[in-house]
Design a protein around this motif. Structure first.
Motif, PDB file in Angstrom:
ATOM      1  N   PRO A   1     -22.511 -73.719  11.370  1.00  0.00           N
ATOM      2  CA  PRO A   1     -23.129 -74.608  12.371  1.00  0.00           C
ATOM      3  C   PRO A   1     -24.329 -75.408  11.865  1.00  0.00           C
ATOM      4  O   PRO A   1     -24.836 -76.260  12.596  1.00  0.00           O
ATOM      5  CB  PRO A   1     -23.546 -73.635  13.489  1.00  0.00           C
ATOM      6  N   ASN A   2     -24.815 -75.137  10.651  1.00  0.00           N
ATOM      7  CA  ASN A   2     -25.918 -75.942  10.121  1.00  0.00           C
ATOM      8  C   ASN A   2     -25.415 -77.341   9.764  1.00  0.00           C
ATOM      9  O   ASN A   2     -24.917 -77.598   8.669  1.00  0.00           O
ATOM     10  CB  ASN A   2     -26.527 -75.267   8.880  1.00  0.00           C
ATOM     11  N   GLN A   3     -25.541 -78.237  10.718  1.00  0.00           N
ATOM     12  CA  GLN A   3     -25.149 -79.637  10.558  1.00  0.00           C
ATOM     13  C   GLN A   3     -26.316 -80.508  11.046  1.00  0.00           C
ATOM     14  O   GLN A   3     -26.276 -81.063  12.137  1.00  0.00           O
ATOM     15  CB  GLN A   3     -23.865 -79.943  11.346  1.00  0.00           C
ATOM     16  N   PRO A   4     -27.373 -80.615  10.255  1.00  0.00           N
ATOM     17  CA  PRO A   4     -28.605 -81.237  10.737  1.00  0.00           C
ATOM     18  C   PRO A   4     -28.511 -82.747  10.920  1.00  0.00           C
ATOM     19  O   PRO A   4     -27.674 -83.423  10.320  1.00  0.00           O
ATOM     20  CB  PRO A   4     -29.629 -80.881   9.659  1.00  0.00           C
ATOM     21  N   HIS A   5     -29.395 -83.251  11.751  1.00  0.00           N
ATOM     22  CA  HIS A   5     -29.507 -84.678  12.015  1.00  0.00           C
ATOM     23  C   HIS A   5     -30.925 -84.948  12.512  1.00  0.00           C
ATOM     24  O   HIS A   5     -31.624 -84.027  12.971  1.00  0.00           O
ATOM     25  CB  HIS A   5     -28.488 -85.113  13.071  1.00  0.00           C
ATOM     26  N   PRO A   6     -31.390 -86.183  12.436  1.00  0.00           N
ATOM     27  CA  PRO A   6     -32.748 -86.487  12.904  1.00  0.00           C
ATOM     28  C   PRO A   6     -32.908 -86.211  14.403  1.00  0.00           C
ATOM     29  O   PRO A   6     -31.970 -86.383  15.186  1.00  0.00           O
ATOM     30  CB  PRO A   6     -32.895 -87.987  12.603  1.00  0.00           C
ATOM     31  N   LEU A   7     -34.099 -85.790  14.786  1.00  0.00           N
ATOM     32  CA  LEU A   7     -34.452 -85.605  16.186  1.00  0.00           C
ATOM     33  C   LEU A   7     -35.261 -86.803  16.670  1.00  0.00           C
ATOM     34  O   LEU A   7     -36.014 -87.408  15.905  1.00  0.00           O
ATOM     35  CB  LEU A   7     -35.263 -84.321  16.364  1.00  0.00           C
ATOM     36  N   ALA A   8     -35.113 -87.128  17.934  1.00  0.00           N
ATOM     37  CA  ALA A   8     -35.724 -88.346  18.472  1.00  0.00           C
ATOM     38  C   ALA A   8     -37.223 -88.208  18.695  1.00  0.00           C
ATOM     39  O   ALA A   8     -37.954 -89.197  18.618  1.00  0.00           O
ATOM     40  CB  ALA A   8     -35.040 -88.727  19.780  1.00  0.00           C
ATOM     41  N   ALA A   9     -37.698 -86.984  18.983  1.00  0.00           N
ATOM     42  CA  ALA A   9     -39.111 -86.837  19.349  1.00  0.00           C
ATOM     43  C   ALA A   9     -39.518 -85.373  19.250  1.00  0.00           C
ATOM     44  O   ALA A   9     -38.679 -84.464  19.243  1.00  0.00           O
ATOM     45  CB  ALA A   9     -39.342 -87.341  20.776  1.00  0.00           C
ATOM     46  N   TRP A  10     -40.851 -85.168  19.192  1.00  0.00           N
ATOM     47  CA  TRP A  10     -41.423 -83.818  19.264  1.00  0.00           C
ATOM     48  C   TRP A  10     -41.510 -83.454  20.746  1.00  0.00           C
ATOM     49  O   TRP A  10     -42.544 -83.544  21.396  1.00  0.00           O
ATOM     50  CB  TRP A  10     -42.792 -83.804  18.592  1.00  0.00           C
ATOM     51  N   SER A  11     -40.367 -83.060  21.299  1.00  0.00           N
ATOM     52  CA  SER A  11     -40.285 -82.710  22.714  1.00  0.00           C
ATOM     53  C   SER A  11     -39.439 -81.458  22.848  1.00  0.00           C
ATOM     54  O   SER A  11     -38.636 -81.129  21.967  1.00  0.00           O
ATOM     55  CB  SER A  11     -39.655 -83.842  23.524  1.00  0.00           C
ATOM     56  N   ALA A  12     -39.598 -80.765  23.969  1.00  0.00           N
ATOM     57  CA  ALA A  12     -38.865 -79.518  24.164  1.00  0.00           C
ATOM     58  C   ALA A  12     -37.357 -79.726  24.130  1.00  0.00           C
ATOM     59  O   ALA A  12     -36.618 -78.959  23.506  1.00  0.00           O
ATOM     60  CB  ALA A  12     -39.295 -78.864  25.472  1.00  0.00           C
ATOM     61  N   THR A  13     -36.880 -80.771  24.771  1.00  0.00           N
ATOM     62  CA  THR A  13     -35.430 -80.989  24.835  1.00  0.00           C
ATOM     63  C   THR A  13     -34.854 -81.322  23.463  1.00  0.00           C
ATOM     64  O   THR A  13     -33.737 -80.908  23.136  1.00  0.00           O
ATOM     65  CB  THR A  13     -35.089 -82.109  25.833  1.00  0.00           C
ATOM     66  N   GLU A  14     -35.618 -82.051  22.638  1.00  0.00           N
ATOM     67  CA  GLU A  14     -35.141 -82.358  21.291  1.00  0.00           C
ATOM     68  C   GLU A  14     -35.259 -81.143  20.375  1.00  0.00           C
ATOM     69  O   GLU A  14     -34.334 -80.823  19.625  1.00  0.00           O
ATOM     70  CB  GLU A  14     -35.920 -83.542  20.709  1.00  0.00           C
ATOM     71  N   LEU A  15     -36.385 -80.442  20.422  1.00  0.00           N
ATOM     72  CA  LEU A  15     -36.571 -79.273  19.557  1.00  0.00           C
ATOM     73  C   LEU A  15     -35.559 -78.174  19.878  1.00  0.00           C
ATOM     74  O   LEU A  15     -35.169 -77.406  18.990  1.00  0.00           O
ATOM     75  CB  LEU A  15     -37.997 -78.728  19.694  1.00  0.00           C
ATOM     76  N   ALA A  16     -35.123 -78.109  21.111  1.00  0.00           N
ATOM     77  CA  ALA A  16     -34.146 -77.088  21.501  1.00  0.00           C
ATOM     78  C   ALA A  16     -32.794 -77.297  20.829  1.00  0.00           C
ATOM     79  O   ALA A  16     -31.935 -76.400  20.868  1.00  0.00           O
ATOM     80  CB  ALA A  16     -33.983 -77.068  23.014  1.00  0.00           C
ATOM     81  N   LYS A  17     -32.602 -78.449  20.188  1.00  0.00           N
ATOM     82  CA  LYS A  17     -31.368 -78.685  19.433  1.00  0.00           C
ATOM     83  C   LYS A  17     -31.377 -77.968  18.081  1.00  0.00           C
ATOM     84  O   LYS A  17     -30.323 -77.840  17.450  1.00  0.00           O
ATOM     85  CB  LYS A  17     -31.171 -80.193  19.209  1.00  0.00           C
ATOM     86  N   LEU A  18     -32.556 -77.540  17.646  1.00  0.00           N
ATOM     87  CA  LEU A  18     -32.665 -76.817  16.382  1.00  0.00           C
ATOM     88  C   LEU A  18     -32.047 -75.423  16.515  1.00  0.00           C
ATOM     89  O   LEU A  18     -32.062 -74.825  17.596  1.00  0.00           O
ATOM     90  CB  LEU A  18     -34.133 -76.681  15.968  1.00  0.00           C
ATOM     91  N   PRO A  19     -31.518 -74.872  15.422  1.00  0.00           N
ATOM     92  CA  PRO A  19     -31.002 -73.492  15.478  1.00  0.00           C
ATOM     93  C   PRO A  19     -32.106 -72.509  15.852  1.00  0.00           C
ATOM     94  O   PRO A  19     -33.305 -72.801  15.731  1.00  0.00           O
ATOM     95  CB  PRO A  19     -30.504 -73.249  14.049  1.00  0.00           C
ATOM     96  N   THR A  20     -31.698 -71.321  16.249  1.00  0.00           N
ATOM     97  CA  THR A  20     -32.661 -70.346  16.772  1.00  0.00           C
ATOM     98  C   THR A  20     -33.600 -69.789  15.713  1.00  0.00           C
ATOM     99  O   THR A  20     -34.602 -69.170  16.069  1.00  0.00           O
ATOM    100  CB  THR A  20     -31.928 -69.175  17.457  1.00  0.00           C
ATOM    101  N   TYR A  21     -33.314 -69.987  14.424  1.00  0.00           N
ATOM    102  CA  TYR A  21     -34.298 -69.551  13.435  1.00  0.00           C
ATOM    103  C   TYR A  21     -35.497 -70.490  13.392  1.00  0.00           C
ATOM    104  O   TYR A  21     -36.519 -70.157  12.804  1.00  0.00           O
ATOM    105  CB  TYR A  21     -33.679 -69.386  12.041  1.00  0.00           C
ATOM    106  N   TYR A  22     -35.405 -71.674  13.999  1.00  0.00           N
ATOM    107  CA  TYR A  22     -36.544 -72.572  14.146  1.00  0.00           C
ATOM    108  C   TYR A  22     -37.108 -72.539  15.563  1.00  0.00           C
ATOM    109  O   TYR A  22     -38.325 -72.424  15.746  1.00  0.00           O
ATOM    110  CB  TYR A  22     -36.160 -74.013  13.797  1.00  0.00           C
ATOM    111  N   VAL A  23     -36.255 -72.681  16.539  1.00  0.00           N
ATOM    112  CA  VAL A  23     -36.710 -72.622  17.935  1.00  0.00           C
ATOM    113  C   VAL A  23     -36.011 -71.434  18.584  1.00  0.00           C
ATOM    114  O   VAL A  23     -34.854 -71.498  18.975  1.00  0.00           O
ATOM    115  CB  VAL A  23     -36.439 -73.950  18.663  1.00  0.00           C
ATOM    116  N   MET A  24     -36.750 -70.339  18.645  1.00  0.00           N
ATOM    117  CA  MET A  24     -36.212 -69.025  18.977  1.00  0.00           C
ATOM    118  C   MET A  24     -36.088 -68.848  20.487  1.00  0.00           C
ATOM    119  O   MET A  24     -36.771 -69.514  21.263  1.00  0.00           O
ATOM    120  CB  MET A  24     -37.141 -67.944  18.405  1.00  0.00           C
ATOM    121  N   ASP A  25     -35.245 -67.917  20.911  1.00  0.00           N
ATOM    122  CA  ASP A  25     -35.267 -67.493  22.304  1.00  0.00           C
ATOM    123  C   ASP A  25     -36.615 -66.838  22.583  1.00  0.00           C
ATOM    124  O   ASP A  25     -37.143 -66.074  21.762  1.00  0.00           O
ATOM    125  CB  ASP A  25     -34.130 -66.518  22.587  1.00  0.00           C
ATOM    126  N   LEU A  26     -37.174 -67.120  23.738  1.00  0.00           N
ATOM    127  CA  LEU A  26     -38.543 -66.730  24.041  1.00  0.00           C
ATOM    128  C   LEU A  26     -38.763 -65.226  23.927  1.00  0.00           C
ATOM    129  O   LEU A  26     -39.827 -64.773  23.495  1.00  0.00           O
ATOM    130  CB  LEU A  26     -38.914 -67.213  25.450  1.00  0.00           C
TER     131      LEU A  26
END
Length: 391
Positions: A224-249
């Motif tokens: 599933p590691n298929q990276p692409h640019p993110l549009a902004a430093w926002s929660a909805t965009e960062l949540a597209k990162l895998p869980t090793y970057y944006v973890m479950d709370l």
């Protein structure tokens, strides 16, 4: 028995040796060295990231040494067999700030009798290499950044003299991540917590299996590691990162990566990090824990040293530069806009920018031969440019 002599041998190729260098900015640095057979060689300094060691350069060092370079790769401050640092959570963070890590690198180059060097950094070693290039371009003649692009120093407030003073605005992204339908948190702020070291050091699955899952999850082996640019430093965009970057709370990093633990057949077929090599990492982190490396994240997330870094606001890297990453590495895009800023503003003499297919975050381990080829190509290009300027 002396602590350093009681440690097990490092599984290295015969052209790499292990040694200790005393008196480096308060440290006794453990260093791997290649190309030491003759004097007068140009120096290449290799800086690792988290959670790695000098050992992560074992596939690159022989090729650079054979090509005529003197190659030195330290266990950086907070890591491995380097001593003289204090990883107490309530201790002094200042020794782990970026400008002092540059001082470590500079001291090591000078200790080996070099007045200049090429510097290469991977992961968190990449910003250290970038700041080496920014602060001492007279010493560091070229810089190669790997997996973590450099967007430049933090800006200073500008044209504010006629405006009322304002408090530093809070970044709402962490509150917004926690409020998502699937609540999340950013790994760097998790790494800054008191609990992070014990969560990983004493992982329920054991330290060896924790590292196996962690390295797998961030590699090209995890499809599933298929990276692409993110549009902004926002929660909805960062949540597209895998869980090793944006973890479950509600999860630790050990629990996060455990969900992606590879099966026995996948582990047995792994050629870039077989269990024998992974066992060396596990043994070293079993002995030291992770807090030394986590202190670096705490320096960044606390903002405590931002004012110092703003001293160089607006300054660019003007020596020959390169960026190398895995095509399957989200690290290239985890900070929206930084990859683009590196190429258009932060680095004025970028000679090479390559994303290697079949490599995730651990690019010099996953694709050591291709990284070696690209580094040698870049070093030759930097030397040619320097020669042409002298003519």
């Amino acid at each position: 028995m002396n602590e350093t002599t009681s440690r097990p041998d490092i599984p290295l190729p015969p052209t790499i040796r292990s040694r200790y260098i005393e008196g480096i900015n308060g440290l006794t640095m453990h260093v791997l060295e290649a190309g030491f057979e003759t004097r007068g060689r140009p120096c290449v300094l290799l800086l690792h990231g988290f959670p790695e060691l000098a050992y992560s350069w074992r596939k690159v060092m022989p090729a650079l040494g054979e090509a005529g370079y003197h190659v030195i790769a330290p266990d950086q401050r907070g890591y491995g067999r380097t001593t003289g640092w204090d990883a107490a959570y309530d201790g002094n963070l200042a020794p782990f700030r970026l400008t002092n890590l540059v001082r470590d690198a500079l001291g090591l180059v000078f200790a080996f009798g070099h007045r200049n060097a090429h510097v290469v950094g991977h992961d968190f070693g990449s910003p250290v290499a970038s700041w080496c290039a920014l602060l001492r371009p007279d010493v560091f003649r070229s810089v190669a950044m790997m997996s973590a692009p450099f967007g430049g120093p933090p800006p200073l407030p500008f044209a504010t003299a006629e405006l009322p003073a304002k408090p530093k605005p809070e970044d709402p992204v962490h509150r917004e991540l926690a409020a998502l339908p699937r609540p999340r948190k950013h790994y760097q702020w998790y790494y800054a917590t008191r609990a992070a070291d014990a969560d990983m050091h004493h992982a329920r699955q054991g330290l060896h299996d924790f590292l196996r899952a962690y390295y797998h999850h961030k590699s090209a082996d995890w499809k599933p590691n298929q990276p692409h640019p993110l549009a902004a430093w926002s929660a909805t965009e960062l949540a597209k990162l895998p869980t090793y970057y944006v973890m479950d709370l509600d999860k630790t990093m050990a629990a996060t990566v455990a969900e992606e633990m590879p099966d026995a057949a996948t582990i047995a077929s792994n050629q870039w990090l077989p269990d024998r090599e992974l066992s060396f990492y596990a043994a070293e982190y079993e002995r030291t824990g992770f807090q030394g490396g986590l202190q670096w994240y705490r320096c960044g997330t606390s903002g405590a040293f931002d004012a110092e870094l703003q001293t160089w606001s607006g300054r660019t890297i003007d020596i020959p530069s390169a960026f190398i990453s895995g095509r399957q590495d989200w690290g290239t895009y985890q900070r929206p806009g930084v990859f683009e800023a590196m190429r258009t503003r932060a680095c004025t003499r970028m000679l090479l920018c390559e994303l290697i297919d079949g490599a995730g975050h651990w690019v010099q381990q996953e694709q050591g031969a291709e990284v070696s080829r690209l580094l040698l190509h870049f070093l030759r290009a930097a030397a040619d440019e320097a020669s042409s300027q002298l003519r």
